[in-house]
Design a protein around this motif. Structure first.
Motif, PDB file in Angstrom:
ATOM      1  N   UNK A 105       0.835  -1.205   0.000  1.00 51.25           N
ATOM      2  CA  UNK A 105       0.000   0.000   0.000  1.00 51.25           C
ATOM      3  C   UNK A 105       0.867   1.252   0.000  1.00 51.25           C
ATOM      4  N   UNK A 106       1.935   1.242   0.790  1.00 50.95           N
ATOM      5  CA  UNK A 106       2.812   2.415   0.844  1.00 50.95           C
ATOM      6  C   UNK A 106       3.558   2.630  -0.466  1.00 50.95           C
ATOM      7  N   UNK A 107       4.088   1.555  -1.068  1.00 49.37           N
ATOM      8  CA  UNK A 107       4.884   1.802  -2.272  1.00 49.37           C
ATOM      9  C   UNK A 107       4.042   2.008  -3.531  1.00 49.37           C
ATOM     10  N   UNK A 122      13.635  -2.827   0.781  1.00 52.96           N
ATOM     11  CA  UNK A 122      13.441  -2.494   2.183  1.00 52.96           C
ATOM     12  C   UNK A 122      14.340  -3.398   3.020  1.00 52.96           C
ATOM     13  N   UNK A 123      15.263  -2.801   3.752  1.00 53.29           N
ATOM     14  CA  UNK A 123      16.255  -3.544   4.530  1.00 53.29           C
ATOM     15  C   UNK A 123      15.582  -4.557   5.457  1.00 53.29           C
ATOM     16  N   UNK A 124      16.160  -5.740   5.509  1.00 52.98           N
ATOM     17  CA  UNK A 124      15.680  -6.788   6.398  1.00 52.98           C
ATOM     18  C   UNK A 124      14.431  -7.499   5.921  1.00 52.98           C
ATOM     19  N   UNK A 125      13.993  -7.229   4.679  1.00 53.38           N
ATOM     20  CA  UNK A 125      12.784  -7.865   4.145  1.00 53.38           C
ATOM     21  C   UNK A 125      13.043  -8.361   2.724  1.00 53.38           C
ATOM     22  N   UNK A 126      12.062  -9.047   2.175  1.00 55.70           N
ATOM     23  CA  UNK A 126      12.100  -9.443   0.762  1.00 55.70           C
ATOM     24  C   UNK A 126      11.433  -8.388  -0.115  1.00 55.70           C
ATOM     25  N   UNK A 127      10.892  -7.337   0.503  1.00 52.86           N
ATOM     26  CA  UNK A 127      10.120  -6.334  -0.231  1.00 52.86           C
ATOM     27  C   UNK A 127      11.028  -5.396  -1.021  1.00 52.86           C
ATOM     28  N   UNK A 128      10.767  -5.300  -2.309  1.00 46.37           N
ATOM     29  CA  UNK A 128      11.523  -4.404  -3.169  1.00 46.37           C
ATOM     30  C   UNK A 128      10.690  -3.966  -4.343  1.00 46.37           C
ATOM     31  N   UNK A 129      11.157  -2.935  -5.019  1.00 47.08           N
ATOM     32  CA  UNK A 129      10.472  -2.468  -6.218  1.00 47.08           C
ATOM     33  C   UNK A 129      11.455  -1.772  -7.130  1.00 47.08           C
ATOM     34  N   UNK A 178       7.952  -0.449 -12.160  1.00 49.88           N
ATOM     35  CA  UNK A 178       8.446  -1.239 -13.284  1.00 49.88           C
ATOM     36  C   UNK A 178       8.802  -2.652 -12.823  1.00 49.88           C
ATOM     37  N   UNK A 179       9.001  -3.573 -13.764  1.00 44.96           N
ATOM     38  CA  UNK A 179       9.356  -4.942 -13.395  1.00 44.96           C
ATOM     39  C   UNK A 179      10.652  -4.989 -12.586  1.00 44.96           C
ATOM     40  N   UNK A 180      10.740  -5.979 -11.736  1.00 44.90           N
ATOM     41  CA  UNK A 180      11.945  -6.180 -10.929  1.00 44.90           C
ATOM     42  C   UNK A 180      12.222  -7.664 -10.776  1.00 44.90           C
ATOM     43  N   UNK A 181      13.478  -7.993 -10.679  1.00 51.21           N
ATOM     44  CA  UNK A 181      13.876  -9.376 -10.415  1.00 51.21           C
ATOM     45  C   UNK A 181      14.145  -9.516  -8.923  1.00 51.21           C
ATOM     46  N   UNK A 182      13.597 -10.574  -8.335  1.00 48.06           N
ATOM     47  CA  UNK A 182      13.765 -10.829  -6.911  1.00 48.06           C
ATOM     48  C   UNK A 182      14.235 -12.262  -6.704  1.00 48.06           C
ATOM     49  N   UNK A 183      14.496 -12.606  -5.453  1.00 47.63           N
ATOM     50  CA  UNK A 183      14.938 -13.957  -5.084  1.00 47.63           C
ATOM     51  C   UNK A 183      16.153 -14.370  -5.910  1.00 47.63           C
ATOM     52  N   UNK A 184      17.219 -13.558  -5.852  1.00 48.50           N
ATOM     53  CA  UNK A 184      18.452 -13.830  -6.593  1.00 48.50           C
ATOM     54  C   UNK A 184      18.199 -13.984  -8.088  1.00 48.50           C
ATOM     55  N   UNK A 194       8.888 -10.013 -10.989  1.00 44.30           N
ATOM     56  CA  UNK A 194       7.676  -9.407 -10.440  1.00 44.30           C
ATOM     57  C   UNK A 194       7.338  -8.203 -11.319  1.00 44.30           C
ATOM     58  N   UNK A 195       6.122  -8.199 -11.861  1.00 47.58           N
ATOM     59  CA  UNK A 195       5.714  -7.161 -12.803  1.00 47.58           C
ATOM     60  C   UNK A 195       4.450  -6.460 -12.305  1.00 47.58           C
TER      61      UNK A 195
END
Length: 138
Positions: free
Chosen positions: A33-35, A65-72, A82-88, A93-94
């Protein structure tokens, strides 16, 4: 193979995705919600699709976001998600809103609904307008 195209609001960044999406979820967690600044994030997930930046890759900024899996990822000019690659780099994630191609699929679930904003209830009962109410011009 399915090719999906997308871009940011200002047009500096364009991309295409080759492949299919495994999940389409609406996330109501407080971080999403915040991002997004909205009631929920609408994200597509794929472990097999390939992302290709067509233009503006140098204009894509990433935040984790430090200490989490949350990113954008977002455009440094207009802030569009925009799309981002996560989990190494294993999970693509689109954000559905950045796509220019019709998807042909619908979200499959709302997640983290215990975190849903208190004003995000019964929204289907609100009136709908094709344009901004009270305006006669575009």
């Amino acid at each position: 193979m399915t090719v999906t195209k997308g871009s940011c609001l200002c047009g500096a960044v364009t991309f295409e995705i080759d492949g299919h999406f495994d999940r389409f979820l609406l996330c109501h967690c407080s971080r999403c919600r915040k991002d997004t600044g909205s009631a929920h994030a609408a994200n597509l997930f794929s472990f097999s699709a390939q992302l290709t930046w067509l233009s503006g890759q140098q204009d894509v900024t990433h935040f984790r976001l430090a200490g989490t899996l949350h990113g954008k990822s977002f455009c440094r000019h207009c802030g569009s998600a925009l799309p981002t690659l996560q989990m190494d780099n294993k999970l693509l994630v689109v954000p559905a809103g950045c796509l220019d191609t019709t998807l042909g699929i619908m979200p499959e679930a709302h997640i983290f609904t215990d975190s849903r904003a208190d004003w995000d209830r019964h929204l289907a009962t609100l009136p709908e307008f094709a344009k901004l109410p009270g305006r006669t011009d575009e």
